[in-house]
Design a protein around this motif. Structure first.
Motif, PDB file in Angstrom:
ATOM      1  N   ALA A 111       0.816  -1.218   0.000  1.00 55.94           N
ATOM      2  CA  ALA A 111       0.000   0.000   0.000  1.00 55.94           C
ATOM      3  C   ALA A 111       0.848   1.267   0.000  1.00 55.94           C
ATOM      4  O   ALA A 111       0.473   2.267  -0.620  1.00 55.94           O
ATOM      5  N   ALA A 161      -8.068   5.237  -1.574  1.00 51.72           N
ATOM      6  CA  ALA A 161      -8.228   6.472  -0.808  1.00 51.72           C
ATOM      7  C   ALA A 161      -7.922   7.695  -1.674  1.00 51.72           C
ATOM      8  O   ALA A 161      -8.660   8.688  -1.645  1.00 51.72           O
ATOM      9  N   VAL A 168      -7.794  -5.672   0.524  1.00 52.66           N
ATOM     10  CA  VAL A 168      -8.254  -4.301   0.775  1.00 52.66           C
ATOM     11  C   VAL A 168      -7.097  -3.432   1.260  1.00 52.66           C
ATOM     12  O   VAL A 168      -6.932  -2.280   0.819  1.00 52.66           O
ATOM     13  N   LEU A 169      -6.282  -3.961   2.165  1.00 53.21           N
ATOM     14  CA  LEU A 169      -5.163  -3.182   2.697  1.00 53.21           C
ATOM     15  C   LEU A 169      -4.152  -2.862   1.604  1.00 53.21           C
ATOM     16  O   LEU A 169      -3.657  -1.731   1.515  1.00 53.21           O
ATOM     17  N   SER A 189      -5.566  -0.111  -0.483  1.00 55.21           N
ATOM     18  CA  SER A 189      -6.203   0.980   0.260  1.00 55.21           C
ATOM     19  C   SER A 189      -5.672   2.355  -0.115  1.00 55.21           C
ATOM     20  O   SER A 189      -6.451   3.314  -0.212  1.00 55.21           O
ATOM     21  N   SER A 190      -4.379   2.483  -0.321  1.00 54.16           N
ATOM     22  CA  SER A 190      -3.829   3.808  -0.630  1.00 54.16           C
ATOM     23  C   SER A 190      -4.342   4.313  -1.975  1.00 54.16           C
ATOM     24  O   SER A 190      -4.689   5.498  -2.116  1.00 54.16           O
TER      25      SER A 190
END
Length: 242
Positions: A13, A190, A182-183, A186-187
């Motif tokens: 991420a 976002a 997801v992790l 995530s970046s």
């Protein structure tokens, strides 16, 4: 398995090369659409790797102390050693560069000097500007092609080797895989959502983030590679000797 995937997913991420490239894609003309294409291809490739591993294992982890189990641990050990070696290499390269390039050299170098606002501009500003200009002209299909290309494949391979231990007869394995996916993404998600819902503010904030990563890129690469690499080496050695 979950702690391993959490660390690897976090490393993916925040991997600076991927984050910087994605910020440049978002900064391009119609960047949110190109960013979406980037993310979708990224996720498709990421899921394909995990699916290939699970299909190969049949959703059942190899028996402890068996040849496949030992081979998997050896692969993770090799990946860990490779990540540590890469971190050391980046540290050495960064150290030599910082000693060879002085502030006065940066101001005199092509592309260096002062910006129109009077701020110091690093010599790499010109190359970054050329990259931004190229990415501004890319199509959505090209942005989609960059997604798989810019994944940190060393970390993705480490995650794939860890997923070999997934037991799909247990709910905990499904939870671990979902959290990992997801992790790891995530970046990107976002930043994409930020650009969609707050385009004006995100343009400034993401520009600052890009500048920070460009300034501290080498340190970030060293940190991520070394931490994940040492974790993989330590755990692999423990599993091989216990």
């Amino acid at each position: 398995m979950l702690p391993d995937l959490l660390l690897i997913g976090l490393g993916i991420a925040i991997f600076p090369l991927s984050v910087t490239a994605f910020v440049l894609v978002l900064s391009a003309d119609r960047g949110t659409w190109k960013g979406l294409a980037f993310i979708l291809s990224w996720i498709a490739c990421f899921v394909a790797v995990l699916a290939a591993v699970l299909i190969t294992t049949g959703g059942k982890p190899p028996a402890p102390k068996s040849l496949p189990s030992t081979a998997t641990i050896a692969v993770k050990l090799a990946i860990g050693v490779g990540l540590v070696a890469y971190g050391w290499y980046r540290h050495r390269v960064g150290g030599r560069t910082s000693h060879q390039v002085k502030p006065s050299d940066e101001r005199d170098a092509p592309g260096g000097g002062r910006s129109p606002d009077g701020d110091e501009t690093p010599a790499s500003g010109k190359s970054s500007g050329r990259m931004s200009a190229r990415l501004d002209r890319i199509s959505g299909w090209t942005a989609a092609g960059l997604g798989p290309l810019l994944q940190p494949w060393g970390l993705v391979a480490a995650g794939a080797a860890t997923v070999v231990g997934a037991d799909l007869s247990r709910t905990s394995s499904y939870v671990a895989l979902v959290v990992y996916g997801v992790l790891a993404t995530s970046s990107l998600l976002a930043m994409e959502l930020y650009a969609v819902f707050a385009p004006d503010t995100s343009r400034v904030r993401l520009g600052q983030l890009r500048t920070w990563f460009q300034t501290h890129q080498n340190q970030a690469l060293v940190g991520v590679s070394t931490v994940v690499g040492l974790f993989l080496v330590g755990k692999s050695v423990y599993e091989l000797t216990s």
